[in-house]
Design a protein around this motif. Structure first.
Motif, PDB file in Angstrom:
ATOM      1  N   LYS A  74       8.472  81.871 -19.112  1.00 17.52           N
ATOM      2  CA  LYS A  74       8.896  81.099 -18.213  1.00 17.52           C
ATOM      3  C   LYS A  74      10.094  80.610 -19.317  1.00 17.52           C
ATOM      4  CE  LYS A  74       6.727  80.516 -14.632  1.00 17.52           C
ATOM      5  NZ  LYS A  74       6.676  80.206 -12.973  1.00 17.52           N
ATOM      6  N   GLU A  75      11.295  80.857 -18.437  1.00 19.01           N
ATOM      7  CA  GLU A  75      13.051  79.824 -19.048  1.00 19.01           C
ATOM      8  C   GLU A  75      13.429  79.146 -17.757  1.00 19.01           C
ATOM      9  OE1 GLU A  75      15.180  83.763 -19.680  1.00 19.01           O
ATOM     10  OE2 GLU A  75      14.062  84.463 -21.125  1.00 19.01           O
ATOM     11  N   LYS A  76      13.411  77.408 -18.845  1.00 14.95           N
ATOM     12  CA  LYS A  76      14.275  76.096 -17.737  1.00 14.95           C
ATOM     13  C   LYS A  76      15.392  76.221 -18.625  1.00 14.95           C
ATOM     14  CE  LYS A  76       9.221  75.298 -16.037  1.00 14.95           C
ATOM     15  NZ  LYS A  76       8.636  73.812 -15.849  1.00 14.95           N
ATOM     16  N   SER A  77      16.963  76.452 -17.218  1.00 12.43           N
ATOM     17  CA  SER A  77      17.662  75.333 -17.941  1.00 12.43           C
ATOM     18  C   SER A  77      19.688  75.445 -16.761  1.00 12.43           C
ATOM     19  CB  SER A  77      18.362  76.987 -18.242  1.00 12.43           C
ATOM     20  OG  SER A  77      18.887  78.214 -17.497  1.00 12.43           O
ATOM     21  N   PHE A  78      19.883  74.935 -17.717  1.00 14.86           N
ATOM     22  CA  PHE A  78      20.945  74.264 -16.701  1.00 14.86           C
ATOM     23  C   PHE A  78      22.116  75.419 -16.688  1.00 14.86           C
ATOM     24  CE2 PHE A  78      18.693  70.620 -17.438  1.00 14.86           C
ATOM     25  CZ  PHE A  78      18.386  69.807 -16.611  1.00 14.86           C
ATOM     26  N   SER A  79      23.262  74.790 -15.153  1.00 15.11           N
ATOM     27  CA  SER A  79      24.089  76.131 -14.766  1.00 15.11           C
ATOM     28  C   SER A  79      24.807  75.398 -14.276  1.00 15.11           C
ATOM     29  CB  SER A  79      23.477  76.667 -13.486  1.00 15.11           C
ATOM     30  OG  SER A  79      24.817  77.725 -13.345  1.00 15.11           O
ATOM     31  N   ALA A  80      26.259  75.667 -14.903  1.00 20.89           N
ATOM     32  CA  ALA A  80      27.528  74.736 -14.316  1.00 20.89           C
ATOM     33  C   ALA A  80      27.773  74.818 -12.164  1.00 20.89           C
ATOM     34  CB  ALA A  80      28.417  75.782 -15.130  1.00 20.89           C
ATOM     35  N   ARG A  81      26.388  75.757 -11.969  1.00 18.18           N
ATOM     36  CA  ARG A  81      26.938  76.536 -10.858  1.00 18.18           C
ATOM     37  C   ARG A  81      26.195  74.820 -10.319  1.00 18.18           C
ATOM     38  NH1 ARG A  81      25.729  82.614  -9.415  1.00 18.18           N
ATOM     39  NH2 ARG A  81      26.099  81.247  -7.182  1.00 18.18           N
ATOM     40  N   THR A 121       8.980  69.624 -16.581  1.00 19.18           N
ATOM     41  CA  THR A 121       7.990  68.501 -17.481  1.00 19.18           C
ATOM     42  C   THR A 121       8.196  68.882 -18.885  1.00 19.18           C
ATOM     43  OG1 THR A 121       6.945  68.959 -15.198  1.00 19.18           O
ATOM     44  CG2 THR A 121       5.542  68.474 -17.725  1.00 19.18           C
ATOM     45  N   SER A 122       8.451  67.918 -19.900  1.00 17.62           N
ATOM     46  CA  SER A 122       8.353  68.001 -21.095  1.00 17.62           C
ATOM     47  C   SER A 122       7.469  68.704 -21.432  1.00 17.62           C
ATOM     48  CB  SER A 122       8.501  66.599 -21.862  1.00 17.62           C
ATOM     49  OG  SER A 122       7.582  65.694 -21.583  1.00 17.62           O
ATOM     50  N   THR A 123       6.395  68.601 -21.301  1.00 18.44           N
ATOM     51  CA  THR A 123       4.570  69.426 -21.814  1.00 18.44           C
ATOM     52  C   THR A 123       4.442  70.149 -20.757  1.00 18.44           C
ATOM     53  OG1 THR A 123       4.045  67.823 -23.018  1.00 18.44           O
ATOM     54  CG2 THR A 123       2.449  69.301 -22.469  1.00 18.44           C
ATOM     55  N   PRO A 124       5.079  71.688 -20.080  1.00 20.56           N
ATOM     56  CA  PRO A 124       4.062  72.774 -19.462  1.00 20.56           C
ATOM     57  C   PRO A 124       2.495  72.847 -19.231  1.00 20.56           C
ATOM     58  CG  PRO A 124       5.530  73.476 -21.498  1.00 20.56           C
ATOM     59  CD  PRO A 124       5.482  72.188 -21.577  1.00 20.56           C
ATOM     60  N   ARG A 125       2.563  72.995 -18.504  1.00 20.51           N
ATOM     61  CA  ARG A 125       0.544  73.129 -17.629  1.00 20.51           C
ATOM     62  C   ARG A 125       0.548  74.913 -17.013  1.00 20.51           C
ATOM     63  NH1 ARG A 125      -0.747  68.577 -14.028  1.00 20.51           N
ATOM     64  NH2 ARG A 125      -3.299  69.599 -14.801  1.00 20.51           N
ATOM     65  N   PRO A 154      20.263  71.848 -21.824  1.00 22.03           N
ATOM     66  CA  PRO A 154      19.130  71.515 -22.432  1.00 22.03           C
ATOM     67  C   PRO A 154      18.353  73.148 -22.532  1.00 22.03           C
ATOM     68  CG  PRO A 154      19.340  69.404 -21.440  1.00 22.03           C
ATOM     69  CD  PRO A 154      20.884  70.320 -21.469  1.00 22.03           C
ATOM     70  N   TYR A 155      17.271  73.011 -22.471  1.00 22.02           N
ATOM     71  CA  TYR A 155      16.646  74.937 -22.715  1.00 22.02           C
ATOM     72  C   TYR A 155      14.910  74.916 -23.041  1.00 22.02           C
ATOM     73  CZ  TYR A 155      15.334  79.456 -22.972  1.00 22.02           C
ATOM     74  OH  TYR A 155      14.994  80.892 -23.117  1.00 22.02           O
ATOM     75  N   GLN A 156      14.499  75.306 -22.446  1.00 15.39           N
ATOM     76  CA  GLN A 156      12.706  75.628 -22.526  1.00 15.39           C
ATOM     77  C   GLN A 156      12.503  76.593 -22.067  1.00 15.39           C
ATOM     78  OE1 GLN A 156       9.283  73.321 -20.141  1.00 15.39           O
ATOM     79  NE2 GLN A 156       9.244  71.885 -21.830  1.00 15.39           N
ATOM     80  N   GLU A 157      11.844  77.336 -23.221  1.00 10.06           N
ATOM     81  CA  GLU A 157      11.103  78.498 -22.780  1.00 10.06           C
ATOM     82  C   GLU A 157       9.524  78.629 -22.971  1.00 10.06           C
ATOM     83  OE1 GLU A 157      11.699  81.900 -26.580  1.00 10.06           O
ATOM     84  OE2 GLU A 157      13.228  81.710 -24.559  1.00 10.06           O
TER      85      GLU A 157
END
Length: 231
Positions: A16-23, A196-200, A221-224
């Motif tokens: 899983k990869e979560k990120s923001f985009s300029a779009r 969610t800061s703590t993924p399940r 910010p980015y989470q994987e």
């Protein structure tokens, strides 16, 4: 406000990869250190994505009981350059494929040639366990062959070791057979200001790797995280 969730299904693993985009609107999101776009940044970005794809492909195509193979050289037969080592690797793969073709057996592999920390070149292979391993021993003429069954319960661990090698900075070259299955990749646009800061973990899965921080290239910010099936 929205963010992108990228899901990669690779065998027994889910990435899983979560990120923001300029779009999708990110004006009020705090950023990390700024990275100026340049050829070096683009090169690093491409190298990172290349290694991620190798990890996904390994997790998709191989499992416990397949083979981890290392081919080394006698001191008197060590190639002087990566170019020569790659030629010898290609010849070995070609001869192995020809042997197996006569038996109507497919060859599925991924390989990495590396110049180790002491300067010696060698080859690592992950190979599908569908034929007599003695064929490999008979075909490598330049030195020792070390073969062992893959024993880890998570191909992710082995895949990460594979792409890293002896050192992140060592010289490497990767190749794979064309019959490798591709992981399934899905994207979702999620209408939320944050995740969610703590993924399940998904049911029957366990989270074995997680990273929270700022994306190296965008600064946002980015989470994987990586999940592996346990039952």
């Amino acid at each position: 406000m929205a963010y992108i969730e990228k899901t990669i299904i690779a065998g027994e693993h889910i990435f899983k990869e979560k990120s923001f985009s300029a779009r999708y609107g990110k004006k009020n999101i705090p950023r990390g250190p700024n990275w100026n776009e340049c050829s070096e940044v683009q090169r690093r970005r491409n190298e990172l994505l290349k290694k991620k794809r190798i990890v996904w492909n390994i997790c998709t195509n191989f499992k416990k009981s397949d083979w981890w193979v290392t081919l080394t050289y006698r001191r008197t037969e060590r190639p002087d350059s990566m170019v020569m080592a790659k030629k010898q690797r290609s010849r070995f793969i070609r001869r192995l494929r020809e042997k197996l073709k006569k038996k109507d057996i497919p060859l599925t592999y991924t390989a990495m040639t590396e110049r180790g920390v002491k300067g010696g070149l060698h080859h690592h292979f992950i190979i599908k366990n569908v034929f007599d391993i003695g064929i490999i021993i008979s075909l490598w003429e330049h030195g020792k062959v070390h073969i062992e069954n893959i024993y880890t319960d998570s191909m992710y661990d082995l895949a990460m070791y594979f792409v890293k090698g002896d050192s992140e900075k060592s010289e490497k070259d990767f190749t794979s057979s064309r019959n490798m299955k591709k992981p399934k990749i899905r994207y979702r646009i999620i209408q939320a200001e944050r995740w969610t800061s703590t993924p399940r973990a998904k049911k029957h899965y366990e989270i074995i790797h997680r990273f929270d921080g700022f994306h190296d290239f965008s600064g946002f910010p980015y989470q994987e995280y990586v999940m592996v099936r346990r039952c």
